[in-house]
Design a protein around this motif. Structure first.
Motif, short mmCIF file in Angstrom:
data_model
loop_
_atom_site.label_atom_id
_atom_site.label_comp_id
_atom_site.label_asym_id
_atom_site.label_seq_id
_atom_site.Cartn_x
_atom_site.Cartn_y
_atom_site.Cartn_z
N PRO A 152 68.79 -10.55 5.37
CA PRO A 152 67.50 -10.19 4.77
C PRO A 152 67.26 -10.95 3.47
O PRO A 152 68.21 -11.39 2.80
N THR A 153 66.01 -11.12 3.11
CA THR A 153 65.65 -11.84 1.89
C THR A 153 65.02 -10.89 0.88
O THR A 153 64.43 -9.89 1.25
N LEU A 154 65.16 -11.25 -0.40
CA LEU A 154 64.53 -10.52 -1.49
C LEU A 154 63.88 -11.54 -2.41
O LEU A 154 64.57 -12.39 -2.97
N THR A 155 62.55 -11.46 -2.56
CA THR A 155 61.81 -12.45 -3.31
C THR A 155 61.01 -11.79 -4.42
O THR A 155 60.35 -10.77 -4.19
N VAL A 213 60.01 -8.04 13.17
CA VAL A 213 60.04 -8.59 11.82
C VAL A 213 59.24 -7.67 10.89
O VAL A 213 58.08 -7.36 11.17
N VAL A 214 59.87 -7.27 9.79
CA VAL A 214 59.21 -6.36 8.84
C VAL A 214 59.26 -6.97 7.44
O VAL A 214 60.30 -7.46 7.00
N HIS A 215 58.12 -6.93 6.75
CA HIS A 215 58.00 -7.36 5.36
C HIS A 215 57.73 -6.11 4.52
O HIS A 215 56.71 -5.44 4.70
N VAL A 216 58.64 -5.78 3.61
CA VAL A 216 58.49 -4.61 2.74
C VAL A 216 58.09 -5.12 1.36
O VAL A 216 58.85 -5.83 0.70
N ALA A 217 56.88 -4.76 0.92
CA ALA A 217 56.31 -5.33 -0.30
C ALA A 217 56.20 -4.29 -1.41
O ALA A 217 56.23 -3.08 -1.18
N SER A 248 60.13 -7.81 -1.13
CA SER A 248 59.51 -8.53 -2.24
C SER A 248 58.98 -7.57 -3.29
O SER A 248 58.77 -6.38 -3.03
N TRP A 249 58.77 -8.12 -4.50
CA TRP A 249 58.14 -7.37 -5.58
C TRP A 249 57.39 -8.35 -6.48
O TRP A 249 57.60 -9.57 -6.39
#
Length: 667
Positions: free
Chosen positions: A312-315, A481-485, A524-525
């Protein structure tokens, strides 16, 4: 139906839950462990083997959609429509209508919307929105809290009353009286009346219990005390009860749900059998590592049955608009040839966060759908504001300035619903400002036309589109695929979560969001977020420390076996403010005895200690030393549910300390 065929494809624990003879049976089902499959297979298996009459089965859920899905899955097993599957409210209403008809009673009218009646009862109350009072009344009813106990219960749960406590209790009392005077009932009354009929009429209760003698409840962590009271009345002395749920997905405490009805089930009923499902068939090991880290508890560990996937990625982004653009690029990058857009979803904590994301995706030609029309532009407050802004001849610049000025007022001490409404209006303000920039002669009708072109939430349900929704809206769903913002302080956890219980629920909400992902997860944040015309500096969520640590462990090819320890190590490395001294209470032997008792309860239930009682409540008990349940009920943090569950034990701890209420100084 072939009973043996119904066991095909099930793992050992699932088979145990399906074939278990007798009850009650409690299934603790982790995310992605096949809980609904087990529930439907158990019903079908017991029918196929002759242990159950399908016409005597009552399967309870919480939404009409869930009930429809349950019925469809039962049909796929070979069962026809003999099984009654529905929501608590629907089944209660059916029961009441039949009883009224049998007794020749004219049914009361249904009060579909409480807003109008509550508005009349409130009179002139400044800027207090009746919707907030309605929400508080519904919460109190769900928790079986009457007007006389409202103040103590609200304090215990850390709720901010929309009105002074005495005024709120008065409105609650007059609301009940006015319903009786008008002979109308609301949806909560359906549950209470159905329970009353069963409790007061033994012959009638026996008939209903014979009709529904095989009971099944899905999502049991979402049951509230009012629903549990009705379930208890339906059940009577019967043992054929099957409940399934996941305490780590208990995210409706704000609405009255009590997950301890699930976690403490086996303690209440020693004959109950507990089966735990920890095999996850949804997500990759990498995603489950982050899910475990999010909770920081080894008990949350799920065993992955999918192959390995990407880390997973954290941006971090400089602004929320940059975050929205980055998510749009990531969505396009993640889409392979032949993959549908619907394989991806964007999850956020609040509806207001959806606006810039929806707009960024639309600008890049990515079809989007806001699940259930739950975006901020679909909210009642925004629709009302748009009716004003969109009129012919309106001075849009002046109206927009007035809207912005109203949003600049302090949000301190506002109830959560009002904060949400202001965020939705701030999202609208942001859009209107964008329109004013692009249109040299802005008008009300022009605004509505412009919004119609940029808003993409009207995509038909069968059109392939990226899903946008909140964490709550995503529960029960899954995407490859999930993007948690928007993983920032004030959003995750939400700003009005103050008590230990509220913060724990926010943590579980993040866990729910993470476990919606099957093969790829992107977090992301943003360092700046715009609310209307106000730009707010943001800080990363307190949960990102351990999530970043988990990502780094995965990149290095290993992961801790104990995320509690890892969480402590990670957070101890971060500078902390000096904590206030607690020596004033640490020396009190009764306070320490109460803390020891609380720790035992917490370990037995596998919950944080503050879920049992917080320190404030224990200090109050240690200071006042109650002798009776009546005295204990007056303590802050001791509501009717906890009084019933823990009252005798607390009094025993106080009694064993050797001091009585009369010996203690007055508080």
């Amino acid at each position: 139906m072939d009973g043996r065929a119904l066991l095909d494809g099930l793992n050992e624990r699932q088979v145990e839950a399906v074939v278990h003879d007798g009850g009650p049976l409690v299934v603790m089902a982790g995310a992605g462990s096949g809980k609904t499959r087990v529930l439907t297979r158990r019903i079908a298996y017991r029918v196929a083997t002759g242990a159950t009459d399908p016409q005597r089965v009552l399967a309870l859920t919480f939404t009409r959609k869930a009930a429809a899905e349950l019925r469809e899955r039962l049909r796929r097993t070979g069962l026809r429509d003999d099984v009654v599957a529905g929501t608590f409210h629907a089944v209660a209403l059916t029961q009441l209508r039949q009883r009224w008809n049998d007794r020749g009673i004219q049914p009361p009218a249904m009060l579909d919307r409480k807003y109008g009646l509550i508005s009349q009862l409130m009179g002139r109350r400044g800027r207090v929105d009746p919707l907030d009072v309605v929400s508080e009344i519904e919460w109190a009813r769900a928790r079986l809290v009457g007007p006389d106990l409202y103040g103590a219960a609200a304090e215990m749960e850390g709720r901010t009353s929309p009105l002074p406590v005495d005024d709120m209790a008065d409105i609650m009392e007059r609301y009940q009286q006015e319903k009786r005077r008008r002979r109308v009932v609301d949806f909560d009354d359906l549950l209470a009346l159905a329970t009353r009929d069963l409790v007061t009429d033994p012959d009638y209760a026996a008939a209903i219990r014979w009709r529904h003698r095989h009971l099944y409840v899905d999502e049991f962590q979402d049951v509230n005390p009012l629903q549990f009271e009705l379930l208890h009345a339906w059940r009577g002395a019967g043992d054929d009860l099957f409940v399934v749920g996941d305490p780590n997905q208990a995210i409706y405490g704000w609405n009255g749900a009590d997950p301890q009805l699930l976690t403490a089930f086996a303690r209440r009923e020693p004959t109950a059998t507990v089966v735990e499902l920890s095999d996850n068939y949804r997500s990759t090991p990498q995603i489950l590592t982050l899910a475990t880290a999010a909770l920081g508890r080894t008990s949350a560990r799920l065993e992955a049955h999918r192959g390995p996937g990407s880390v997973p990625t954290l941006t971090a982004y400089p602004t929320d608009r940059a975050e929205a653009d980055g998510i749009a690029r990531a969505i396009r990058s993640a889409k392979s040839v032949g993959d549908p857009w619907a394989d991806q979803a964007v999850l956020v904590r609040t509806n207001a966060q959806l606006v810039p994301i929806e707009q960024a995706l639309a600008e890049q030609g990515i079809p989007v759908r806001v699940r259930g029309g739950s975006g901020p532009l679909s909210s009642q407050e925004v629709k009302s504001e748009l009716r004003s802004l969109g009129r012919e001849g309106v001075n849009l610049t002046v109206s927009l300035q007035a809207l912005d000025e109203s949003l600049e007022e302090n949000e301190e001490q506002l109830v959560p619903a009002e904060i949400e409404r202001r965020q939705n209006l701030a999202a609208l303000s942001r859009l209107v400002h964008e329109y004013v920039v692009v249109d040299p002669t802005p008008t009300g009708p022009g605004l509505l036309a412009w919004l119609a072109t940029v808003q993409a939430s009207e995509v038909a349900i069968d059109v392939d589109a990226v899903e946008l929704t909140t964490f709550h809206g995503a529960k029960g769903l899954e995407w490859p695929v999930v993007h948690v913002a928007g993983l920032e302080q004030g959003l995750v956890p939400i700003s009005y979560a103050k008590t230990g219980g509220q913060l724990a629920e926010e943590q579980r909400l993040l866990y729910v969001g993470i476990t919606r992902a099957e093969r790829a997860l992107h977090l992301s944040w943003a360092a700046e977020r715009t609310f209307g015309t106000r730009v707010s500096k943001r800080q990363p969520s307190q949960h990102l420390d351990v999530l970043q640590s988990a990502i780094e462990h995965l990149r290095r090819g290993y992961q801790p076996t104990d995320w509690r320890a890892e969480l402590a190590t990670t957070r101890n490395a971060i500078p902390k403010r000096r904590r206030a001294s607690s020596t004033d209470v640490a020396s009190d032997p009764l306070f320490e005895a109460l803390r020891t008792w609380r720790q035992r309860q917490a370990r037995a239930a596998d919950v944080p200690a503050f879920v049992i009682f917080d320190d404030k409540t224990l200090r109050s008990i240690a200071k006042r030393r109650p002798l009776t349940k009546a005295q204990l009920a007056g303590m802050p943090g001791v509501g009717p549910v906890k009084l019933e569950r823990f009252g005798d034990q607390l009094l025993a701890v106080v009694a064993s300390s050797g001091a009585a209420s009369g010996d203690a100084p007055e508080s």
